[in-house]
Write an enzyme that holds these catalytic residues in place. Sequence first.
Site, PDB file in Angstrom:
ATOM      1  CE1 TYR A 147      -3.581   2.378   0.620  1.00 11.94           C
ATOM      2  CE2 TYR A 147      -2.417   3.136   2.522  1.00 11.94           C
ATOM      3  CZ  TYR A 147      -3.610   3.397   1.677  1.00 11.94           C
ATOM      4  OH  TYR A 147      -4.396   4.370   1.638  1.00 11.94           O
ATOM      5  CG  ASP A 240       5.705   3.799   1.124  1.00 12.68           C
ATOM      6  OD1 ASP A 240       6.027   4.669   1.981  1.00 12.68           O
ATOM      7  OD2 ASP A 240       4.547   3.594   0.588  1.00 12.68           O
ATOM      8  CE  LYS A 268       0.935   4.884   8.212  1.00 13.20           C
ATOM      9  NZ  LYS A 268       0.969   4.033   7.184  1.00 13.20           N
TER      10      LYS A 268
HETATM   11  C1  LIG Z   1       0.196   4.549   5.833  1.00 12.63           C
HETATM   12  C2  LIG Z   1       1.050   4.477   4.687  1.00 12.63           C
HETATM   13  C3  LIG Z   1       0.965   5.341   3.374  1.00 12.63           C
HETATM   14  C4  LIG Z   1      -0.069   6.334   3.183  1.00 12.63           C
HETATM   15  O1  LIG Z   1       0.113   7.319   4.228  1.00 12.63           O
HETATM   16  P1  LIG Z   1      -0.984   8.255   4.756  1.00 12.63           P
HETATM   17  O2  LIG Z   1      -0.515   9.404   5.725  1.00 12.63           O
HETATM   18  O3  LIG Z   1      -2.059   7.546   5.295  1.00 12.63           O
HETATM   19  O4  LIG Z   1      -1.531   8.764   3.335  1.00 12.63           O
HETATM   20  C5  LIG Z   1       1.830   5.164   2.392  1.00 12.63           C
HETATM   21  N1  LIG Z   1       2.766   4.114   2.631  1.00 12.63           N
HETATM   22  C6  LIG Z   1       2.848   3.269   3.134  1.00 12.63           C
HETATM   23  C7  LIG Z   1       3.863   2.114   3.256  1.00 12.63           C
HETATM   24  C8  LIG Z   1       2.218   3.442   4.626  1.00 12.63           C
HETATM   25  O5  LIG Z   1       2.081   2.535   5.462  1.00 12.63           O
END
Ligand SMILES: *Cc1c(COP(=O)(O)O)cnc(C)c1O
Length: 429
Positions: A147, A240, A268
């Site tokens: 994701y 990511d 995060k």
């Molecule tokens: C949480 C997450 C996202 C998206 O971040 P948001 O702040 O929710 O838009 C993208 N990539 C990874 C790996 C994530 O865990």
Amino acid sequence: MTGATDTASRQIMARARELFPGGVNSPVRAFRGVGGEPFVVERGEGSRIWDVDGREYIDFVLSWGPLVLGHAPPAVLAALDETMRRGTSFGIPTELEVRLAELIVERMPHIDMLRFVSSGTEATMSAIRVARAVTRRDVILKFDGCYHGHADSFLVKAGSGVATLGLPNSPGVPDALARLTITAPFNDLDAVERALEEHDVAAVIIEPVVGNAGFIPPDPQFLPGLRALTERAGALLVFDEVMTGFRIAYGGARERFGVVPDLTTLGKVIGGGLPVAAYGGRRDLMEAVAPSGPVYQAGTLSGNPLAMAAGIATLQALTPALHDTVARRTSTLVRGLVEIAARHRIPFTADVAGSMWGFFFRAEPVRSYTDAKTADVEAFRRFFHAALQRGVYLAPSAFEAAFMSAAHSDSDVAAALERLDDAMGQLRS
Ligand SMILES: *Cc1c(COP(=O)(O)O)cnc(C)c1O
């Protein structure tokens, strides 16, 4: 499932359902993955949260990863308090932005330059825009089950086999755009090699440790292999690290795996519970971003002082020693869970990287999303509710990672294991 018919949580959720789709502002919060009613939270402190009915839970979700110091850490609250008295937003440069960026690049020295944004979605979307611009290619390759936020290009499901062109798995994403996203199975270098031969790929984007299909670690050769294949193909490698950054190692995936990506996305943890994310990497790539280059990307609240202050306080507190302590406690928890499941003779596999962990109700380790989908989701649902009833909050989905914070003490871990042992016992009956 609290059992009570008219709890405060239920009353609030009834109002919420009138106002928000599914009663929530992000889908997984609605508990559709586990059934039953979500609880409504009132407050958090350290390792614990309390719902509006006064029930206490040990929290292993931690706002889905950001809260590496736990809830309401005094250092972050103090920084917020001090910062907000000087104003909450300017849209003018502040030193806070520079300080947070310096803390990040100190830990991730392969990031020469970065740009702050407000969500992980923006970070990945922008990183891909840079990759497409500098390579002058349109296709991106992602992995099944990974994701990367909800931007159109990432809401693409795998077809069978790698070269299968992507089909959108959300209505509203144009086929024409989805076709530019191809997918490969995680941990499958042959599939990546074939895809890179068949398409002119701008970037390969990956969660270095998957947390959004449950917890799936990379095979030892996978990330080094990706690095070699992308270099040969002239494609950029994007890590990511929105979830893994400052979780799987003090310095993230480069430190843990020794593989250096071209671009990195963060989120995060770097916001310490406030909305912050970032994308960054090689100077020559980042200089393509406006206003030093032509790739447009902007944000009214980007680099917001409150968010920067929370991030600075968080990263300053998260020393290598503290990271190691949290990682050790996470391993203790995961080892304990594996032992408990074995004692109850329940097929179970669990794994950990730093302060990120996860488990599946399945006997063999999980290497891909295909493996993950064979896990016993019904067992997970029952376990989730049994844990919740005993005051342990796990992610309400069989396909999400779990976290640990510096506020979780050895005795919290022991208490959680005792409750989860009891919850596991319920599964056999
Ligand atoms: C949480 C997450 C996202 C998206 O971040 P948001 O702040 O929710 O838009 C993208 N990539 C990874 C790996 C994530 O865990």
